[in-house]
Design an enzyme around this catalytic site. Structure first.
Site, PDB file in Angstrom:
ATOM      1  N   GLU A 168       2.102  -2.152  11.406  1.00 31.49           N
ATOM      2  CA  GLU A 168       3.493  -2.181  10.960  1.00 31.49           C
ATOM      3  C   GLU A 168       3.554  -1.916   9.450  1.00 31.49           C
ATOM      4  O   GLU A 168       2.615  -2.234   8.718  1.00 31.49           O
ATOM      5  CB  GLU A 168       4.094  -3.551  11.341  1.00 31.49           C
ATOM      6  CG  GLU A 168       5.526  -3.793  10.977  1.00 31.49           C
ATOM      7  CD  GLU A 168       6.544  -2.817  11.566  1.00 31.49           C
ATOM      8  OE1 GLU A 168       6.376  -1.599  11.343  1.00 31.49           O
ATOM      9  OE2 GLU A 168       7.519  -3.275  12.187  1.00 31.49           O
ATOM     10  N   ASP A 228       9.839  -8.107   7.701  1.00 35.56           N
ATOM     11  CA  ASP A 228      10.981  -8.614   6.946  1.00 35.56           C
ATOM     12  C   ASP A 228      11.443  -9.895   7.661  1.00 35.56           C
ATOM     13  O   ASP A 228      10.920 -10.977   7.413  1.00 35.56           O
ATOM     14  CB  ASP A 228      12.032  -7.506   6.919  1.00 35.56           C
ATOM     15  CG  ASP A 228      13.260  -7.832   6.101  1.00 35.56           C
ATOM     16  OD1 ASP A 228      13.166  -8.675   5.202  1.00 35.56           O
ATOM     17  OD2 ASP A 228      14.319  -7.233   6.350  1.00 35.56           O
ATOM     18  N   GLY A 231       8.394   4.072   9.875  1.00 34.39           N
ATOM     19  CA  GLY A 231       7.848   3.594   8.603  1.00 34.39           C
ATOM     20  C   GLY A 231       6.340   3.466   8.518  1.00 34.39           C
ATOM     21  O   GLY A 231       5.747   3.728   7.471  1.00 34.39           O
ATOM     22  N   ASP A 249      11.550   3.839   3.782  1.00 38.93           N
ATOM     23  CA  ASP A 249      12.656   4.684   3.356  1.00 38.93           C
ATOM     24  C   ASP A 249      13.901   3.890   2.983  1.00 38.93           C
ATOM     25  O   ASP A 249      14.069   2.745   3.372  1.00 38.93           O
ATOM     26  CB  ASP A 249      13.065   5.599   4.516  1.00 38.93           C
ATOM     27  CG  ASP A 249      13.704   4.800   5.659  1.00 38.93           C
ATOM     28  OD1 ASP A 249      13.056   3.876   6.163  1.00 38.93           O
ATOM     29  OD2 ASP A 249      14.878   5.079   6.016  1.00 38.93           O
TER      30      ASP A 249
HETATM   31  P1  IMP Z   1      12.121  -6.856  10.682  1.00 34.29           P
HETATM   32  O1  IMP Z   1      12.292  -6.586  12.144  1.00 34.29           O
HETATM   33  O2  IMP Z   1      13.306  -7.547  10.082  1.00 34.29           O
HETATM   34  O3  IMP Z   1      10.835  -7.573  10.336  1.00 34.29           O
HETATM   35  O4  IMP Z   1      12.148  -5.454   9.957  1.00 34.29           O
HETATM   36  C1  IMP Z   1      11.115  -4.589  10.041  1.00 34.29           C
HETATM   37  C2  IMP Z   1      11.550  -3.157   9.837  1.00 34.29           C
HETATM   38  O5  IMP Z   1      12.678  -3.054   8.969  1.00 34.29           O
HETATM   39  C3  IMP Z   1      10.425  -2.408   9.172  1.00 34.29           C
HETATM   40  O6  IMP Z   1       9.586  -1.808  10.117  1.00 34.29           O
HETATM   41  C4  IMP Z   1      11.165  -1.409   8.290  1.00 34.29           C
HETATM   42  O7  IMP Z   1      11.392  -0.218   8.987  1.00 34.29           O
HETATM   43  C5  IMP Z   1      12.485  -2.056   7.978  1.00 34.29           C
HETATM   44  N1  IMP Z   1      12.472  -2.705   6.624  1.00 34.29           N
HETATM   45  C6  IMP Z   1      12.425  -4.020   6.346  1.00 34.29           C
HETATM   46  N2  IMP Z   1      12.421  -4.257   5.018  1.00 34.29           N
HETATM   47  C7  IMP Z   1      12.459  -3.039   4.437  1.00 34.29           C
HETATM   48  C8  IMP Z   1      12.449  -2.606   3.051  1.00 34.29           C
HETATM   49  O8  IMP Z   1      12.402  -3.402   2.085  1.00 34.29           O
HETATM   50  N3  IMP Z   1      12.495  -1.261   2.853  1.00 34.29           N
HETATM   51  C9  IMP Z   1      12.554  -0.350   3.862  1.00 34.29           C
HETATM   52  N4  IMP Z   1      12.542  -0.707   5.180  1.00 34.29           N
HETATM   53  C10 IMP Z   1      12.500  -2.039   5.452  1.00 34.29           C
HETATM   54 MG    MG Z   2      13.187   2.060   8.075  1.00 37.63          MG
END
Ligand code: IMP
Ligand code: MG
Length: 178
Positions: free
Chosen positions: A101, A105, A47, A161
């Site tokens: 990054e 999320d 991403g 994506d």
């Molecule tokens: P985390 O580990 O939950 O913080 O998620 C981070 C990863 O999840 C990011 O690097 C994205 O690849 C993916 N991600 C989180 N939210 C979204 C979104 O709204 N759209 C697309 N990809 C997301």
């Molecule tokens: Mg992704």
């Protein structure tokens, strides 16, 4: 204007021009902080590659870039596990790192990755994310620069994506509700 990806519809959230202005401003801030440090940018694939490419080029002094692949998402939901699919070959000891990054999320990906980096004794770690969903945060992460804080909704575009589609969209689009 709405766009359709697979079974879902998305509406505009952040325009391309606003993306560009914000990324240039972040690049300048980084330049002031690390201009003489030959920083090593670390882009988290897949991403962050679009944001990293723009941020990297907004930095005007000598700098390096490397890539890691971590995966925690399938479709629109976090799977709850972070996997290192591809690692870095460089020695990080004594280096000034800039972790790039696309979106924070739950914070799981960065939390896991930053711990892994600290163990390799870098001189400094600057953490930058293009987007952040403050209401979704579950893991503590220290972030130095945020492009935009957004609502806890699924977004695509600018590298992000939905099941591999949408990364080449120039602005940010959010899942249509109703
Ligand atoms: P985390 O580990 O939950 O913080 O998620 C981070 C990863 O999840 C990011 O690097 C994205 O690849 C993916 N991600 C989180 N939210 C979204 C979104 O709204 N759209 C697309 N990809 C997301
Ligand atoms: Mg992704």
């Amino acid at each position: 204007m709405t766009i359709q990806i697979h079974d879902l519809r998305f509406v505009p959230l952040i325009e391309e021009a606003d993306v560009r202005l914000r990324v240039e401003a972040m690049g300048k801030e980084l330049q002031e902080k690390l201009g003489d440090k030959n920083p090593l940018f670390i882009s988290i694939l897949s991403g962050a590659f679009v944001f990293a490419a723009d941020l990297f080029r907004a930095f005007e002094s000598p700098c390096e870039i490397g890539f890691v692949k971590l995966a925690s998402y399938a479709g629109t939901r976090s799977t709850g596990e972070v996997q290192t699919v591809m690692g870095l070959s460089k020695n990080l000891e004594g280096r000034h790192l800039v972790v790039v990054e696309d979106i924070i999320d739950t914070g799981r990906t960065l939390h896991y990755f930053l711990e892994h980096l600290q163990a390799q004794k870098p001189a400094s770690v600057t953490t930058i994310t293009f987007l952040r969903k403050p209401d979704a945060l579950e893991f503590p992460v220290q972030v130095d620069m945020v492009g935009f804080d957004i609502e806890n909704k699924f977004v695509v575009g600018y590298g992000l994506d939905y099941d591999d589609i949408g990364r080449n969209i120039k602005g940010i689009y959010v899942l249509e509700t109703n």
